[in-house]
Design a protein around this motif. Structure first.
Motif, PDB file in Angstrom:
ATOM      1  N   VAL A 186       0.963  -1.307  -0.023  1.00  0.00           N
ATOM      2  CA  VAL A 186      -0.027  -0.087  -0.065  1.00  0.00           C
ATOM      3  C   VAL A 186       1.023   1.222  -0.089  1.00  0.00           C
ATOM      4  O   VAL A 186       0.421   2.405  -0.583  1.00  0.00           O
ATOM      5  CB  VAL A 186      -0.902  -0.077   1.354  1.00  0.00           C
ATOM      6  N   PHE A 187       2.117   1.174   0.398  1.00  0.00           N
ATOM      7  CA  PHE A 187       3.102   2.417   0.677  1.00  0.00           C
ATOM      8  C   PHE A 187       3.619   2.678  -0.722  1.00  0.00           C
ATOM      9  O   PHE A 187       3.811   3.794  -1.014  1.00  0.00           O
ATOM     10  CB  PHE A 187       4.124   2.065   1.782  1.00  0.00           C
ATOM     11  N   ASP A 188       3.941   1.568  -1.630  1.00  0.00           N
ATOM     12  CA  ASP A 188       4.274   1.656  -2.855  1.00  0.00           C
ATOM     13  C   ASP A 188       2.746   2.366  -3.984  1.00  0.00           C
ATOM     14  O   ASP A 188       3.295   3.457  -4.556  1.00  0.00           O
ATOM     15  CB  ASP A 188       4.450   0.473  -3.710  1.00  0.00           C
ATOM     16  N   LEU A 189       1.848   2.025  -3.568  1.00  0.00           N
ATOM     17  CA  LEU A 189       0.505   2.641  -4.110  1.00  0.00           C
ATOM     18  C   LEU A 189       0.514   3.980  -3.853  1.00  0.00           C
ATOM     19  O   LEU A 189       0.251   4.973  -4.668  1.00  0.00           O
ATOM     20  CB  LEU A 189      -0.583   1.932  -3.856  1.00  0.00           C
ATOM     21  N   GLU A 190       0.599   4.489  -2.477  1.00  0.00           N
ATOM     22  CA  GLU A 190       0.314   5.698  -1.933  1.00  0.00           C
ATOM     23  C   GLU A 190       1.528   6.898  -2.506  1.00  0.00           C
ATOM     24  O   GLU A 190       1.456   7.701  -3.113  1.00  0.00           O
ATOM     25  CB  GLU A 190       0.518   5.669  -0.456  1.00  0.00           C
ATOM     26  N   VAL A 204      -5.842   7.148 -15.243  1.00  0.00           N
ATOM     27  CA  VAL A 204      -4.520   6.347 -15.528  1.00  0.00           C
ATOM     28  C   VAL A 204      -3.207   7.187 -15.025  1.00  0.00           C
ATOM     29  O   VAL A 204      -2.881   8.229 -15.717  1.00  0.00           O
ATOM     30  CB  VAL A 204      -4.231   5.708 -16.920  1.00  0.00           C
ATOM     31  N   LEU A 205      -2.606   6.782 -13.940  1.00  0.00           N
ATOM     32  CA  LEU A 205      -1.502   7.250 -13.469  1.00  0.00           C
ATOM     33  C   LEU A 205      -0.229   6.543 -13.439  1.00  0.00           C
ATOM     34  O   LEU A 205      -0.423   5.188 -13.434  1.00  0.00           O
ATOM     35  CB  LEU A 205      -1.747   7.639 -11.947  1.00  0.00           C
ATOM     36  N   ARG A 206       0.841   7.068 -13.639  1.00  0.00           N
ATOM     37  CA  ARG A 206       2.271   6.418 -13.489  1.00  0.00           C
ATOM     38  C   ARG A 206       3.066   7.102 -12.343  1.00  0.00           C
ATOM     39  O   ARG A 206       3.225   8.259 -12.400  1.00  0.00           O
ATOM     40  CB  ARG A 206       2.925   6.360 -15.099  1.00  0.00           C
ATOM     41  N   GLY A 207       3.607   6.183 -11.662  1.00  0.00           N
ATOM     42  CA  GLY A 207       4.318   6.730 -10.438  1.00  0.00           C
ATOM     43  C   GLY A 207       5.406   5.779 -10.011  1.00  0.00           C
ATOM     44  O   GLY A 207       5.235   4.662 -10.401  1.00  0.00           O
ATOM     45  N   ALA A 208       6.356   6.085  -9.389  1.00  0.00           N
ATOM     46  CA  ALA A 208       7.511   5.348  -8.991  1.00  0.00           C
ATOM     47  C   ALA A 208       7.133   4.577  -7.398  1.00  0.00           C
ATOM     48  O   ALA A 208       6.294   5.259  -6.474  1.00  0.00           O
ATOM     49  CB  ALA A 208       8.698   6.315  -8.709  1.00  0.00           C
ATOM     50  N   THR A 209       7.679   3.460  -7.340  1.00  0.00           N
ATOM     51  CA  THR A 209       7.295   2.872  -5.984  1.00  0.00           C
ATOM     52  C   THR A 209       8.633   3.120  -5.155  1.00  0.00           C
ATOM     53  O   THR A 209       9.451   3.839  -5.753  1.00  0.00           O
ATOM     54  CB  THR A 209       7.466   1.298  -6.249  1.00  0.00           C
ATOM     55  N   LEU A 210       8.347   2.776  -4.012  1.00  0.00           N
ATOM     56  CA  LEU A 210       9.510   2.759  -3.012  1.00  0.00           C
ATOM     57  C   LEU A 210      10.979   2.291  -3.413  1.00  0.00           C
ATOM     58  O   LEU A 210      11.889   2.865  -2.829  1.00  0.00           O
ATOM     59  CB  LEU A 210       9.296   2.659  -1.478  1.00  0.00           C
ATOM     60  N   ASP A 211      10.917   1.232  -4.067  1.00  0.00           N
ATOM     61  CA  ASP A 211      12.011   0.645  -4.549  1.00  0.00           C
ATOM     62  C   ASP A 211      12.520   1.301  -6.039  1.00  0.00           C
ATOM     63  O   ASP A 211      13.476   0.299  -6.642  1.00  0.00           O
ATOM     64  CB  ASP A 211      12.114  -1.073  -4.520  1.00  0.00           C
TER      65      ASP A 211
END
Length: 99
Positions: free
Chosen positions: A34-38, A61-68
């Motif tokens: 969920v933290f990646d999603l947020e 449609v969103l594109r974003g970075a995950t924590l890693d």
């Protein structure tokens, strides 16, 4: 009918969102949290807007970075209730290889 796995909140209580069962299962399948999603929602960008012909709602449609530092695609809608609904989530492997 859409089933919701759970609801979460980013920041204040008024900014809660819902994750559909499908989206939650996709999170787990792609080893995402969920933290990646947020993180992706807060730091990402809307890359497309789509109109749902059945409900006349707009999907984003969103594109974003995950924590890693991976990338994910998030499909969400903001219905009349103004509570963001996460429809699906998946890794964007194309961007990971490009960067």
């Amino acid at each position: 009918m859409t089933r919701y796995a759970t609801s979460y909140g980013i920041g204040s209580e008024s900014s809660e969102y819902l994750i559909t069962t499908h989206a939650y299962e996709e999170l787990l399948d792609d080893d995402l949290t969920v933290f990646d999603l947020e993180h992706a929602i807060l730091d990402g960008e809307i890359i497309e807007r789509q109109r749902d012909t059945d409900t006349n709602e707009t999907k984003y449609v969103l594109r974003g970075a995950t924590l890693d530092d991976g990338f994910i695609i998030v499909v969400a809608k903001l219905p009349i209730t103004r509570r963001l609904v996460i429809i699906t989530v998946f890794r964007d492997h194309y961007l990971e290889y490009e960067n």
